[in-house]
Design a protein around this motif. Sequence first.
Motif, PDB file in Angstrom:
ATOM      1  N   VAL A   5      -7.176 -57.306 -67.531  1.00 34.34           N
ATOM      2  CA  VAL A   5      -8.267 -56.362 -67.361  1.00 34.34           C
ATOM      3  C   VAL A   5      -8.204 -55.375 -68.506  1.00 34.34           C
ATOM      4  CG1 VAL A   5      -9.269 -54.609 -65.869  1.00 34.34           C
ATOM      5  CG2 VAL A   5      -8.166 -56.605 -64.865  1.00 34.34           C
ATOM      6  N   THR A   6      -9.336 -55.144 -69.158  1.00 37.37           N
ATOM      7  CA  THR A   6      -9.425 -54.161 -70.226  1.00 37.37           C
ATOM      8  C   THR A   6     -10.263 -53.007 -69.717  1.00 37.37           C
ATOM      9  OG1 THR A   6      -9.342 -55.898 -71.883  1.00 37.37           O
ATOM     10  CG2 THR A   6     -10.142 -53.740 -72.602  1.00 37.37           C
ATOM     11  N   VAL A   7      -9.710 -51.811 -69.755  1.00 38.25           N
ATOM     12  CA  VAL A   7     -10.424 -50.624 -69.320  1.00 38.25           C
ATOM     13  C   VAL A   7     -10.702 -49.780 -70.549  1.00 38.25           C
ATOM     14  CG1 VAL A   7     -10.320 -48.550 -67.887  1.00 38.25           C
ATOM     15  CG2 VAL A   7      -9.233 -50.664 -67.098  1.00 38.25           C
ATOM     16  N   ALA A   8     -11.967 -49.544 -70.849  1.00 38.09           N
ATOM     17  CA  ALA A   8     -12.330 -48.704 -71.983  1.00 38.09           C
ATOM     18  C   ALA A   8     -12.269 -47.258 -71.530  1.00 38.09           C
ATOM     19  CB  ALA A   8     -13.714 -49.062 -72.498  1.00 38.09           C
ATOM     20  N   ALA A   9     -11.070 -46.697 -71.558  1.00 40.92           N
ATOM     21  CA  ALA A   9     -10.841 -45.363 -71.032  1.00 40.92           C
ATOM     22  C   ALA A   9     -10.864 -44.300 -72.112  1.00 40.92           C
ATOM     23  CB  ALA A   9      -9.492 -45.323 -70.322  1.00 40.92           C
ATOM     24  N   LYS A  10     -10.737 -44.732 -73.336  1.00 38.82           N
ATOM     25  CA  LYS A  10     -10.650 -43.838 -74.475  1.00 38.82           C
ATOM     26  C   LYS A  10      -9.426 -42.933 -74.365  1.00 38.82           C
ATOM     27  CE  LYS A  10     -14.127 -45.838 -76.021  1.00 38.82           C
ATOM     28  NZ  LYS A  10     -13.784 -47.109 -76.597  1.00 38.82           N
ATOM     29  N   ALA A  11      -8.324 -43.517 -73.928  1.00 39.86           N
ATOM     30  CA  ALA A  11      -7.041 -42.813 -73.854  1.00 39.86           C
ATOM     31  C   ALA A  11      -6.386 -42.916 -75.220  1.00 39.86           C
ATOM     32  CB  ALA A  11      -6.169 -43.421 -72.761  1.00 39.86           C
ATOM     33  N   THR A  12      -6.742 -41.997 -76.107  1.00 37.66           N
ATOM     34  CA  THR A  12      -6.316 -42.090 -77.498  1.00 37.66           C
ATOM     35  C   THR A  12      -5.230 -41.092 -77.886  1.00 37.66           C
ATOM     36  OG1 THR A  12      -8.114 -40.609 -78.124  1.00 37.66           O
ATOM     37  CG2 THR A  12      -8.552 -42.985 -78.261  1.00 37.66           C
ATOM     38  N   ASP A  13      -4.892 -40.172 -77.012  1.00 30.52           N
ATOM     39  CA  ASP A  13      -3.941 -39.118 -77.347  1.00 30.52           C
ATOM     40  C   ASP A  13      -2.563 -39.441 -76.777  1.00 30.52           C
ATOM     41  OD1 ASP A  13      -2.421 -36.825 -77.633  1.00 30.52           O
ATOM     42  OD2 ASP A  13      -3.996 -35.468 -76.948  1.00 30.52           O
ATOM     43  N   PRO A  14      -1.601 -39.802 -77.623  1.00 28.15           N
ATOM     44  CA  PRO A  14      -0.269 -40.137 -77.132  1.00 28.15           C
ATOM     45  C   PRO A  14       0.400 -39.000 -76.361  1.00 28.15           C
ATOM     46  CG  PRO A  14      -0.505 -40.871 -79.392  1.00 28.15           C
ATOM     47  CD  PRO A  14      -1.713 -40.036 -79.078  1.00 28.15           C
ATOM     48  N   ALA A  19       2.163 -36.892 -71.131  1.00 29.69           N
ATOM     49  CA  ALA A  19       2.062 -35.872 -70.078  1.00 29.69           C
ATOM     50  C   ALA A  19       1.577 -36.487 -68.768  1.00 29.69           C
ATOM     51  CB  ALA A  19       1.122 -34.747 -70.527  1.00 29.69           C
ATOM     52  N   ALA A  20       0.656 -37.461 -68.852  1.00 32.50           N
ATOM     53  CA  ALA A  20       0.179 -38.151 -67.654  1.00 32.50           C
ATOM     54  C   ALA A  20       1.321 -38.916 -66.997  1.00 32.50           C
ATOM     55  CB  ALA A  20      -0.973 -39.093 -68.003  1.00 32.50           C
ATOM     56  N   CYS A  21       2.154 -39.559 -67.804  1.00 34.75           N
ATOM     57  CA  CYS A  21       3.312 -40.290 -67.252  1.00 34.75           C
ATOM     58  C   CYS A  21       4.277 -39.320 -66.579  1.00 34.75           C
ATOM     59  CB  CYS A  21       4.021 -41.074 -68.349  1.00 34.75           C
ATOM     60  SG  CYS A  21       3.097 -42.528 -68.870  1.00 34.75           S
ATOM     61  N   ASP A  22       4.514 -38.188 -67.211  1.00 33.75           N
ATOM     62  CA  ASP A  22       5.388 -37.171 -66.614  1.00 33.75           C
ATOM     63  C   ASP A  22       4.812 -36.691 -65.286  1.00 33.75           C
ATOM     64  OD1 ASP A  22       7.726 -35.393 -66.789  1.00 33.75           O
ATOM     65  OD2 ASP A  22       6.224 -33.805 -67.015  1.00 33.75           O
ATOM     66  N   ARG A  23       3.515 -36.463 -65.258  1.00 39.86           N
ATOM     67  CA  ARG A  23       2.815 -36.017 -64.048  1.00 39.86           C
ATOM     68  C   ARG A  23       2.981 -37.035 -62.916  1.00 39.86           C
ATOM     69  NH1 ARG A  23      -1.762 -32.764 -63.778  1.00 39.86           N
ATOM     70  NH2 ARG A  23      -2.997 -33.055 -61.923  1.00 39.86           N
ATOM     71  N   LEU A  24       2.951 -38.324 -63.277  1.00 37.50           N
ATOM     72  CA  LEU A  24       3.078 -39.401 -62.285  1.00 37.50           C
ATOM     73  C   LEU A  24       4.546 -39.801 -62.048  1.00 37.50           C
ATOM     74  CD1 LEU A  24       0.083 -41.581 -63.492  1.00 37.50           C
ATOM     75  CD2 LEU A  24       0.177 -40.139 -61.438  1.00 37.50           C
ATOM     76  N   LYS A  25       5.462 -39.031 -62.635  1.00 37.41           N
ATOM     77  CA  LYS A  25       6.902 -39.265 -62.487  1.00 37.41           C
ATOM     78  C   LYS A  25       7.328 -40.649 -62.996  1.00 37.41           C
ATOM     79  CE  LYS A  25       7.363 -35.983 -58.653  1.00 37.41           C
ATOM     80  NZ  LYS A  25       6.487 -35.072 -59.276  1.00 37.41           N
ATOM     81  N   LEU A  26       6.788 -40.994 -64.164  1.00 39.40           N
ATOM     82  CA  LEU A  26       7.112 -42.253 -64.830  1.00 39.40           C
ATOM     83  C   LEU A  26       7.859 -41.961 -66.121  1.00 39.40           C
ATOM     84  CD1 LEU A  26       3.666 -44.041 -64.487  1.00 39.40           C
ATOM     85  CD2 LEU A  26       5.735 -44.507 -63.176  1.00 39.40           C
ATOM     86  N   PRO A  27       8.625 -42.918 -66.617  1.00 38.96           N
ATOM     87  CA  PRO A  27       9.244 -42.720 -67.921  1.00 38.96           C
ATOM     88  C   PRO A  27       8.171 -42.580 -68.995  1.00 38.96           C
ATOM     89  CG  PRO A  27       9.951 -44.813 -66.920  1.00 38.96           C
ATOM     90  CD  PRO A  27       8.933 -44.208 -66.017  1.00 38.96           C
ATOM     91  N   PRO A  28       8.496 -41.922 -70.098  1.00 38.92           N
ATOM     92  CA  PRO A  28       7.498 -41.789 -71.169  1.00 38.92           C
ATOM     93  C   PRO A  28       7.070 -43.152 -71.699  1.00 38.92           C
ATOM     94  CG  PRO A  28       9.575 -40.695 -71.745  1.00 38.92           C
ATOM     95  CD  PRO A  28       9.762 -41.321 -70.410  1.00 38.92           C
ATOM     96  N   PRO A  29       5.831 -43.266 -72.142  1.00 44.94           N
ATOM     97  CA  PRO A  29       5.380 -44.544 -72.708  1.00 44.94           C
ATOM     98  C   PRO A  29       6.120 -44.838 -74.007  1.00 44.94           C
ATOM     99  CG  PRO A  29       3.709 -42.850 -73.035  1.00 44.94           C
ATOM    100  CD  PRO A  29       4.801 -42.230 -72.199  1.00 44.94           C
ATOM    101  N   GLN A  30       6.338 -46.117 -74.247  1.00 45.15           N
ATOM    102  CA  GLN A  30       7.034 -46.573 -75.447  1.00 45.15           C
ATOM    103  C   GLN A  30       6.142 -47.567 -76.194  1.00 45.15           C
ATOM    104  OE1 GLN A  30      10.165 -45.391 -76.275  1.00 45.15           O
ATOM    105  NE2 GLN A  30       9.934 -44.085 -74.476  1.00 45.15           N
ATOM    106  N   ILE A  31       6.213 -47.556 -77.513  1.00 47.88           N
ATOM    107  CA  ILE A  31       5.455 -48.538 -78.289  1.00 47.88           C
ATOM    108  C   ILE A  31       6.104 -49.905 -78.071  1.00 47.88           C
ATOM    109  CG2 ILE A  31       4.786 -49.312 -80.590  1.00 47.88           C
ATOM    110  CD1 ILE A  31       4.676 -46.365 -81.405  1.00 47.88           C
ATOM    111  N   GLU A  32       5.285 -50.851 -77.624  1.00 47.40           N
ATOM    112  CA  GLU A  32       5.768 -52.205 -77.355  1.00 47.40           C
ATOM    113  C   GLU A  32       4.694 -53.215 -77.735  1.00 47.40           C
ATOM    114  OE1 GLU A  32       7.350 -53.135 -73.458  1.00 47.40           O
ATOM    115  OE2 GLU A  32       7.932 -51.047 -73.140  1.00 47.40           O
ATOM    116  N   THR A  33       5.132 -54.432 -77.984  1.00 43.33           N
ATOM    117  CA  THR A  33       4.235 -55.577 -78.098  1.00 43.33           C
ATOM    118  C   THR A  33       4.489 -56.414 -76.860  1.00 43.33           C
ATOM    119  OG1 THR A  33       4.254 -55.523 -80.498  1.00 43.33           O
ATOM    120  CG2 THR A  33       3.615 -57.602 -79.460  1.00 43.33           C
TER     121      THR A  33
END
Length: 137
Positions: A5-14, A19-33
Motif C-alpha cells: 500500500v502506498t500512502v501519499a502522505a507527504k511525510a517529508t520531514d525526518p 517526533a511522531a515515532c517518539d510520540r507513539l513510543k516507537l524507536p526512531p526511524p532508521q534509513i533502510e532498504t
Amino acid sequence: MSHIVTVAAKATDPAALAAACDRLKLPPPQIETVTFFDRSVQTGLAVRPPGYVYPVVCDTETGDLYHDTYQGRWGDEAFVGRLLQAYAVEAAKLQARARGHRCTETALPDGSVRLTVTAGAAGFGGGPQYLTTGGAA
C-alpha cells in the motif's frame, strides 16, 4: 496474496517523523532498504511498529509511505493512520515553534487532536490559529 500500500502522505520531514515515532513510543526511524514480500524494494526511513512483519518505509523526498500488512495479518492496518496523525501534529508543532509561536494540544473525544498555535513575536496578524487532525482509524 500480499499487497503493498502506498500512502501519499507527504511525510517529508525526518525530524517530524522521528517526533511522531517518539510520540507513539516507537524507536526512531532508521534509513533502510526493505524488500517486501512481492520483491518490491523501497529505501527510506523505516518505522518498525510492534507486530509488523515489514516496516513502514517513508520516502522523505516524495512523502509516500510504503507498507505491507497482508490485509491485517502482518500488522495493524490502522497504525498508518495513527502514524500520519502523529506526523501531522508534530510537523505543525515544529513549524510553529520555529517561528516563535506557542502550541497547546488538546485530545478530542473522537480521536482527533486540536493544536492551538498562539502567535509569538512574529505574529500571525490575528488570534490563535487551530489545526485539527482527523481521528486515527
